[in-house]
Design an enzyme around this catalytic site. Structure first.
Site, PDB file in Angstrom:
ATOM      1  N   TYR A 363       0.789  -1.234   0.000  1.00  0.00           N
ATOM      2  CA  TYR A 363       0.000   0.000   0.000  1.00  0.00           C
ATOM      3  C   TYR A 363       0.820   1.282   0.000  1.00  0.00           C
ATOM      4  CZ  TYR A 363       0.170  -1.691   4.885  1.00  0.00           C
ATOM      5  OH  TYR A 363       0.534  -2.252   6.082  1.00  0.00           O
ATOM      6  N   ARG A 366       8.231   1.936   0.305  1.00  0.00           N
ATOM      7  CA  ARG A 366       8.983   2.152   1.538  1.00  0.00           C
ATOM      8  C   ARG A 366      10.262   1.321   1.516  1.00  0.00           C
ATOM      9  NH1 ARG A 366       5.284   2.583   6.839  1.00  0.00           N
ATOM     10  NH2 ARG A 366       3.942   3.420   5.216  1.00  0.00           N
ATOM     11  N   SER A 455       6.279   7.182   7.521  1.00  0.00           N
ATOM     12  CA  SER A 455       5.290   7.037   8.580  1.00  0.00           C
ATOM     13  C   SER A 455       5.947   6.755   9.928  1.00  0.00           C
ATOM     14  CB  SER A 455       4.295   5.945   8.192  1.00  0.00           C
ATOM     15  OG  SER A 455       3.244   5.868   9.118  1.00  0.00           O
ATOM     16  N   HIS A 456       5.705   5.551  10.474  1.00  0.00           N
ATOM     17  CA  HIS A 456       6.170   5.199  11.812  1.00  0.00           C
ATOM     18  C   HIS A 456       7.491   4.449  11.805  1.00  0.00           C
ATOM     19  CE1 HIS A 456       4.246   1.632  10.173  1.00  0.00           C
ATOM     20  NE2 HIS A 456       4.938   0.921  11.041  1.00  0.00           N
ATOM     21  N   LYS A 465       3.872   7.930  -0.163  1.00  0.00           N
ATOM     22  CA  LYS A 465       2.442   7.630  -0.177  1.00  0.00           C
ATOM     23  C   LYS A 465       1.823   8.415  -1.327  1.00  0.00           C
ATOM     24  CE  LYS A 465       1.993   6.704   4.792  1.00  0.00           C
ATOM     25  NZ  LYS A 465       1.328   7.091   6.065  1.00  0.00           N
ATOM     26  N   ASP A 590       1.823   9.507  15.096  1.00  0.00           N
ATOM     27  CA  ASP A 590       2.993   8.863  14.501  1.00  0.00           C
ATOM     28  C   ASP A 590       3.809   9.888  13.719  1.00  0.00           C
ATOM     29  OD1 ASP A 590       1.379   9.255  12.291  1.00  0.00           O
ATOM     30  OD2 ASP A 590       1.879   7.334  11.365  1.00  0.00           O
ATOM     31  N   ASP A 592       4.093  10.899  10.653  1.00  0.00           N
ATOM     32  CA  ASP A 592       3.520  11.816   9.664  1.00  0.00           C
ATOM     33  C   ASP A 592       2.102  12.250  10.015  1.00  0.00           C
ATOM     34  OD1 ASP A 592       2.512   9.247   9.159  1.00  0.00           O
ATOM     35  OD2 ASP A 592       2.230   9.652   7.026  1.00  0.00           O
ATOM     36  N   ASP A 594      -0.844  10.728  10.623  1.00  0.00           N
ATOM     37  CA  ASP A 594      -2.115  10.149  10.187  1.00  0.00           C
ATOM     38  C   ASP A 594      -2.582   9.007  11.097  1.00  0.00           C
ATOM     39  OD1 ASP A 594      -0.309   8.188   9.447  1.00  0.00           O
ATOM     40  OD2 ASP A 594      -0.686   8.324   7.293  1.00  0.00           O
ATOM     41  N   ARG A 595      -1.840   8.764  12.205  1.00  0.00           N
ATOM     42  CA  ARG A 595      -2.248   7.715  13.150  1.00  0.00           C
ATOM     43  C   ARG A 595      -2.334   8.284  14.559  1.00  0.00           C
ATOM     44  NH1 ARG A 595       0.649   2.175  12.655  1.00  0.00           N
ATOM     45  NH2 ARG A 595       2.472   3.286  13.413  1.00  0.00           N
ATOM     46  N   LYS A 633      -7.270  -6.712  12.303  1.00  0.00           N
ATOM     47  CA  LYS A 633      -6.574  -6.731  13.596  1.00  0.00           C
ATOM     48  C   LYS A 633      -7.429  -6.161  14.727  1.00  0.00           C
ATOM     49  CE  LYS A 633      -2.806  -4.527  12.142  1.00  0.00           C
ATOM     50  NZ  LYS A 633      -1.460  -3.942  12.159  1.00  0.00           N
ATOM     51  N   GLU A 673      -8.398   1.289  11.753  1.00  0.00           N
ATOM     52  CA  GLU A 673      -7.659   0.050  11.934  1.00  0.00           C
ATOM     53  C   GLU A 673      -6.824   0.124  13.207  1.00  0.00           C
ATOM     54  OE1 GLU A 673      -5.312  -0.554   8.471  1.00  0.00           O
ATOM     55  OE2 GLU A 673      -4.021   1.151   8.815  1.00  0.00           O
ATOM     56  N   SER A 675      -3.809  -0.137  13.807  1.00  0.00           N
ATOM     57  CA  SER A 675      -2.536   0.583  13.755  1.00  0.00           C
ATOM     58  C   SER A 675      -2.700   2.075  14.033  1.00  0.00           C
ATOM     59  CB  SER A 675      -1.879   0.390  12.388  1.00  0.00           C
ATOM     60  OG  SER A 675      -2.673   0.968  11.382  1.00  0.00           O
ATOM     61  N   HIS A 677      -4.855   4.334  12.157  1.00  0.00           N
ATOM     62  CA  HIS A 677      -5.452   5.124  11.081  1.00  0.00           C
ATOM     63  C   HIS A 677      -6.964   5.190  11.301  1.00  0.00           C
ATOM     64  CE1 HIS A 677      -1.824   5.259   8.542  1.00  0.00           C
ATOM     65  NE2 HIS A 677      -1.597   4.026   8.955  1.00  0.00           N
ATOM     66  N   ARG A 769      -0.220 -12.352  10.344  1.00  0.00           N
ATOM     67  CA  ARG A 769      -0.170 -11.845   8.973  1.00  0.00           C
ATOM     68  C   ARG A 769       1.230 -11.329   8.685  1.00  0.00           C
ATOM     69  NH1 ARG A 769      -0.313  -6.336   8.969  1.00  0.00           N
ATOM     70  NH2 ARG A 769      -0.991  -6.235   6.789  1.00  0.00           N
ATOM     71  N   ALA A 770       1.540 -11.212   7.400  1.00  0.00           N
ATOM     72  CA  ALA A 770       2.823 -10.635   6.989  1.00  0.00           C
ATOM     73  C   ALA A 770       2.698  -9.122   6.989  1.00  0.00           C
ATOM     74  CB  ALA A 770       3.195 -11.139   5.604  1.00  0.00           C
TER      75      ALA A 770
END
Length: 809
Positions: A363, A366, A455-456, A465, A590, A592, A594-595, A633, A673, A675, A677, A769-770
């Site tokens: 997504y 990075r 991001s983080h 992004k 975080d 940037d 957005d979290r 999650k 989510e 994380s 967001h 999950r990966a």
């Protein structure tokens, strides 16, 4: 000089002998051109008018939603004040000094209040000031009615009047809370939502005996599109929007249908021309052949076989050859052969030159700065993104970058790549990602943007992004960029322009005009030395918070803790500062912005999926039946809560891009989510914004007059883990998940594989999950008790070790 194409010259000379044919061809092509022109004029004008009408309807809808929201916000705040114990006590005791203090308090709490009254039955203050509308509203309230807000002209200005009953515990009406609010904030909000150059906006109120009376006008002299009329939530109000010539000009209809018809006309014209020319030339050939025809002589032609005196036959004739077919290649001529290159690879799975495949995540992009991401990479990415933008008729890209030490270098090369294609750049500078997303919704020039950020992730990482027309690039769209970046066939164009723009004030004004807390609270803000610290502080200050900044100075080396608020160790300092300063709330953002993760007054961490529960209860109450999207999650308490309030719970794959696109696609008013967001499409634009989410959380807390601990006490409790990471090789993480899936190890539970493996049991669930942002597997568990939690963790631990004994947590 010899004619290089004698056959073509001969044909032209032959056509010159047919003036009628030339006249016919000229008439044919002129007719086709005229038909095409008239068709373009008719189709495009109609399509433009239709599209402009559609845009006018869209703008009118935006305006109407904003008006309804503005009224709802003020109504909720004033209704809450009418139920305030101090206001009730003031009217119950009829203490004039206390009534005056409460009226002053009302003025300090309601930002756009011009005058506020707590009126006892029979009070004459309104009559003395000739406030007849206020008198009427107060009279309706005392008679047990609940009047709608009205617009009234006071002196020379229009004001917005609300009236609510103030009741004691037995339900007896003690008096009226009357609020007279300025119309200016609504006026400004409407102007921000739709550029006044696009048309005229009018709010009209149906006045008995006078008809529809306009009380708010954003005027535009040009009126080129039919007026769109929409009813607001106030029964006597109507919103009118009339599009201007600018709107009509901006409406750019699709040329697809016209091009199809124009192509058909061109094809028919060329076919008729070809047939006419072919017939004319064939006629000439026939006549010439007949003119050359002569009687056959009695003797045998020289080119036919002849008999010699000895009876043998000579078959050579005049056109004998040396035995080599003229169409075959000469013996020494090289033959064309198929070629194959080992470097041909368009699937994006292998490294291409200096464009490593590993940086193209599910997504975003990075990777490690220097070894994986370089200025050259950024330059090529800029060119590829500009080409994509121009394919969707966008010729400007918004850019921004975070506070990492490597970001200025990458943004410079990225913009150079964009501008080298002729595409323009609007440079926002060093900003949080939400501000860039706000720009793609707020600015008129473009809906596409690129943010340089990791991001983080730790300081040595960076990334990109990418947002195109309210869609975050992800999956195959990201993977295809690797191949697109290798293309070199860019036309030679003048460099695009670069404009620097600061829209932080617009962003702050948009949030402060939307979010109206009922009271002031003390907030500790931890930005983790990321880019969001200054802007978030200004936003919280603008909505009336007492802000205590923590690590809000930008430092791309992140000296105090990593900019990841989902790791409990990174929240230690925030918890201490909340408790030491007796703050009402702690907010962690975080790198940037957005979290978000929150900390309660007692130091309890409120994880993002729990914040989503708070937001969902608030949002679903206004959007019954709406989808609320959360990732795999997140707690399954969300299912029960969303359903119980009349919403539809939708579980989706993890990743800010996947979530954003799902929310926009399903028109969900809210999503989030684990994380951190959080996506609001209720009163906001649908993108993930930790700063805006913090403001909405503060609004809910102050309206409910509850701290986070009290709010969370109203929800069912569960035992859960934070996100658990198992470091693995970047190249093996997806293979490990696939092996686990093929093993069919969790048959006793209900398995979901939309993103990794989530297994639900009656008393617990677990997920592996990966990670798409780093070389790791991520896990999370939740259960009804500590015992059940340990059991499911043990089950996952056992199954992971069965495929690789190094996998442990």
């Amino acid at each position: 000089m010899r004619n290089p194409n004698p056959r073509r010259g001969a044909i032209i000379l032959k056509l010159a002998k047919h003036p009628v044919l030339i006249g016919f061809l000229a008439l044919l092509f002129c007719t086709a051109a005229i038909i095409t022109y008239l068709l373009h004029h008719q189709m495009m004008d109609n399509a433009r008018t239709s599209l402009a009408a559609s845009l006018a309807t869209e703008y009118a809808t935006k305006q109407r939603i904003l008006v309804d929201h503005h009224i709802d916000q003020r109504a909720q705040q004033l209704l809450a004040l009418s139920q305030d114990d101090l206001f009730i006590e003031a009217l119950a005791t009829a203490d004039q000094a206390m009534l005056s203090r409460m009226e002053q308090r009302m003025k300090s709490l309601v930002e756009d209040l011009n005058n506020g009254y707590l009126l006892r039955p029979g009070e004459s203050r309104l009559a003395e000031s000739n406030n007849f509308i206020g008198q009427q509203l107060s009279r309706q309230v005392l008679e047990g009615e609940l009047p709608e807000p009205v617009a009234a002209k006071v002196s020379d200005d229009w004001e917005l009047l609300f009236a609510y009953p103030v009741k004691n515990t037995e339900g007896k009406i003690l008096g009226t809370l009357l609020a007279m609010l300025s119309m200016e904030p609504l006026n400004k909000a409407l102007a921000r939502t739709v550029d006044p150059s696009l048309g005229t906006t009018e709010l009209l109120q149906d006045v008995p005996g006078a008809g529809a009376t306009p009380f708010l006008i954003l005027a535009n002299k040009s009126k080129a599109v039919n007026t769109v009329k929409q009813d607001t939530r106030i029964g006597t109000w109507e919103l009118h929007f009339t599009g201007s010539a600018t709107l009509l000009k901006r409406a750019a209809p699709s040329y697809t249908e016209f091009m199809v018809l124009a192509g058909a006309i061109a094809s028919i014209t060329l076919l008729l021309a070809y047939l006419a020319i072919r017939i004319a030339l064939h006629r000439d050939h026939w006549q010439n052949w007949r003119g050359r025809r002569k009687p056959v002589p009695a003797r045998t032609p020289a080119n036919e076989p002849t008999s010699s005196a000895d009876g043998t036959i000579d078959e050579t004739g005049d056109e004998s050859t040396n035995g080599t077919n003229s169409t075959d290649p000469a013996p020494d001529e090289p033959q064309e052969q198929a070629t194959y290159s080992d470097t041909d690879n368009t699937d994006g799975n292998d490294d291409i030159s200096d464009i490593p495949a590993v940086v193209f995540r599910d997504y975003d992009i990075r990777g490690l700065m220097g070894s994986q991401l370089t200025p050259t990479f950024a330059l090529k990415l800029g060119r590829a993104l500009a080409r994509r933008a121009m394919l969707v008729d966008e010729h400007t890209l918004v850019t921004g970058y975070d506070g990492r030490l490597s970001s200025p270098e990458l943004i410079e090369s990225l913009e150079e790549g964009i501008r080298s294609t002729g595409c323009h750049v609007i440079h926002l500078g060093s900003v949080p990602t939400p501000l860039l997303n706000f720009a793609t919704n707020h600015l008129q020039q473009t809906e596409c943007g690129v943010m340089v950020t990791a991001s983080h992730n730790p300081a040595q990482y960076n990334g990109f992004k990418i947002f195109f027309q309210h869609h975050a690039l992800c999956g195959a769209e990201i993977m295809a960029l690797q191949t697109e970046m290798t293309e070199e066939d860019y036309p030679d164009k003048p460099h695009g322009e670069r404009q620097e723009l600061d829209i932080s004030d617009d962003y702050i004004e948009a949030i402060s005009g939307d979010v109206v807390p009922a009271q002031h609270i003390k907030v500790v803000l931890d930005a983790g030395n990321g880019i969001a610290g200054e802007l978030a502080s200004r936003v919280l200050d603008a909505i009336g918070c007492d802000v205590i900044p923590l690590y809000c100075d930008v430092d791309g080396s992140f000296p105090n803790h990593a900019p990841d608020p989902t790791v409990p160790e990174n929240l230690t300092d925030l918890i201490c500062h909340v408790q030491d300063n007796q703050a009402d709330l702690g907010i962690a953002l975080d790198g940037d912005g957005d979290r978000i993760v929150a900390v309660s007054a007692t130091g309890k961490i409120i994880w993002p999926d729990e914040l989503l529960m708070i937001f969902a209860r608030d949002v679903v109450s206004r959007h019954p039946g709406a989808d609320i999207v959360f990732d795999i999650k997140s707690t399954r308490r969300l299912n029960t809560l969303i359903s119980s309030y009349g919403g539809r719970p939708v579980m989706w794959k993890t990743g800010h891009s996947h979530m954003y696109n799902k929310i926009i696609e399903s028109k969900a008013p809210l999503g989030g989510e684990f994380s951190g967001h959080i996506f609001f499409q209720d009163r906001w634009f649908g993108f993930d914004d930790g700063i805006y989410a913090a403001a909405r959380l503060i609004e809910i807390m102050t309206i409910r007059e509850q701290g986070l601990d009290e709010i969370m006490a109203g929800f069912e409790e569960r035992c859960s883990t934070p996100e658990i990471r198992i470091e693995v090789d970047e190249r093996e993480k997806f293979t490990l998940i696939e092996k686990l899936r093929e093993k069919e190890a969790f048959q006793a539970g209900k398995m979901s594989t939309i993103d990794g493996i989530r297994v639900d049991f009656p008393k617990a669930w677990g997920l592996v999950r990966a990670s798409n942002t780093g070389p790791a597997l991520t896990l999370r568990f939740e259960a009804e008790s500590e015992e059940s939690l340990e059991k499911i963790k043990s089950l996952f631990r056992q199954q992971l070790r069965s495929i690789d004994d190094r996998l442990s947590f």
